[in-house]
Design an enzyme around this catalytic site. Structure first.
Site, PDB file in Angstrom:
ATOM      1  N   PHE A 122      34.726  30.590  24.073  1.00 57.74           N
ATOM      2  CA  PHE A 122      34.481  31.709  24.977  1.00 57.74           C
ATOM      3  C   PHE A 122      35.746  32.109  25.713  1.00 57.74           C
ATOM      4  O   PHE A 122      36.505  31.256  26.190  1.00 57.74           O
ATOM      5  CB  PHE A 122      33.455  31.318  26.053  1.00 57.74           C
ATOM      6  CG  PHE A 122      32.089  30.987  25.551  1.00 57.74           C
ATOM      7  CD1 PHE A 122      31.111  31.975  25.452  1.00 57.74           C
ATOM      8  CD2 PHE A 122      31.750  29.689  25.210  1.00 57.74           C
ATOM      9  CE1 PHE A 122      29.829  31.670  25.011  1.00 57.74           C
ATOM     10  CE2 PHE A 122      30.476  29.368  24.779  1.00 57.74           C
ATOM     11  CZ  PHE A 122      29.512  30.357  24.669  1.00 57.74           C
ATOM     12  N   ASP A 123      35.953  33.405  25.845  1.00 56.75           N
ATOM     13  CA  ASP A 123      36.886  33.910  26.838  1.00 56.75           C
ATOM     14  C   ASP A 123      36.267  33.620  28.208  1.00 56.75           C
ATOM     15  O   ASP A 123      35.063  33.348  28.308  1.00 56.75           O
ATOM     16  CB  ASP A 123      37.079  35.418  26.632  1.00 56.75           C
ATOM     17  CG  ASP A 123      37.920  36.047  27.717  1.00 56.75           C
ATOM     18  OD1 ASP A 123      39.024  35.539  27.986  1.00 56.75           O
ATOM     19  OD2 ASP A 123      37.468  37.042  28.316  1.00 56.75           O
ATOM     20  N   LEU A 124      37.071  33.689  29.261  1.00 55.62           N
ATOM     21  CA  LEU A 124      36.549  33.391  30.599  1.00 55.62           C
ATOM     22  C   LEU A 124      36.211  34.666  31.374  1.00 55.62           C
ATOM     23  O   LEU A 124      35.040  35.021  31.530  1.00 55.62           O
ATOM     24  CB  LEU A 124      37.556  32.550  31.383  1.00 55.62           C
ATOM     25  CG  LEU A 124      37.106  32.140  32.785  1.00 55.62           C
ATOM     26  CD1 LEU A 124      35.918  31.178  32.728  1.00 55.62           C
ATOM     27  CD2 LEU A 124      38.262  31.516  33.554  1.00 55.62           C
TER      28      LEU A 124
END
Length: 214
Positions: A9-11
């Protein structure tokens, strides 16, 4: 789809809602160095790339000073402006409980990355966190995504990269993973849709069905 056991996941803008925090920090910094020149719409394209890339592009000689001012403002207002996205914690917890390998890959620096994950209660779910501080090249270069997969013992065929902007989708493609774009992208879904991600998520819980964790 092919069997997936790893989700990266990107944040910012994907797992946690830091959009207003990021915009406010840019507004503060650019207001000091370029008074009256940048409106909110002008700032949106800066969300996604690293601070180094953005500020160096604006003015290489002032980049470090602008980064320092941005970070100071961002840290000061971080906890106040941070928000959670509905359904994210539920989806991540279910993936974790089902035994999926989970990681975060972000262009953000480590201290604020970990702070955001701690505040939202997400940190315990992630076995690896790859930040700006851990790589030579940030997304969309495949290095951080490949590093996360290596740390998790995963292959591109087993992995899906989830994000909210072109850096995430393009980075996933370059690393050979499947890709999913979130429908709440602040820069607009059409931008990430134009890169043809494998999936579009209207809610993070949609991911559960896609990877077979529902």
């Amino acid at each position: 789809m092919k069997t997936v056991d790893t989700v990266l996941f990107d944040l910012d803008g994907t797992l946690i809602d830091t959009n207003e925090l990021i915009i406010a920090s840019f507004e503060h910094t650019l207001g000091e160095y370029y008074p009256g020149q940048y409106k909110r719409a002008d700032i949106l394209p800066f969300i996604g790339p690293s601070l180094d890339e953005t500020f160096t592009r604006l003015n290489p000689s002032l980049a470090n000073d602008m980064i320092e001012m941005y970070i100071e403002h961002n840290h000061l207002h971080h906890d106040q402006l941070l928000r959670e996205y509905e359904g994210v914690r539920e989806a991540v917890a279910q993936l974790f409980d089902k035994g999926y390998k989970l990681g975060v890959v972000t262009t953000k620096r480590r201290p604020t990355t970990e702070r955001g994950l701690e505040i939202t209660g997400l940190k315990p779910y992630f076995s690896t966190i790859v930040t700006f501080d851990d790589v030579e090249n940030v997304k969309p270069h495949p290095e951080p995504i490949k590093k996360a997969m290596a740390q998790l013992g995963s292959t591109p065929e087993q992995t899906i990269m989830v994000g909210d902007n072109t850096h995430d989708i393009d980075g996933g493609k370059r690393a050979g993973t499947q890709t999913a774009a979130v429908g709440w992208a602040v820069r607009g879904l059409e931008e990430v849709r134009s890169l043809y991600p494998d999936y579009i998520l209207e809610d993070m819980r949609d991911l559960l069905h896609i990877v077979g964790a529902d």
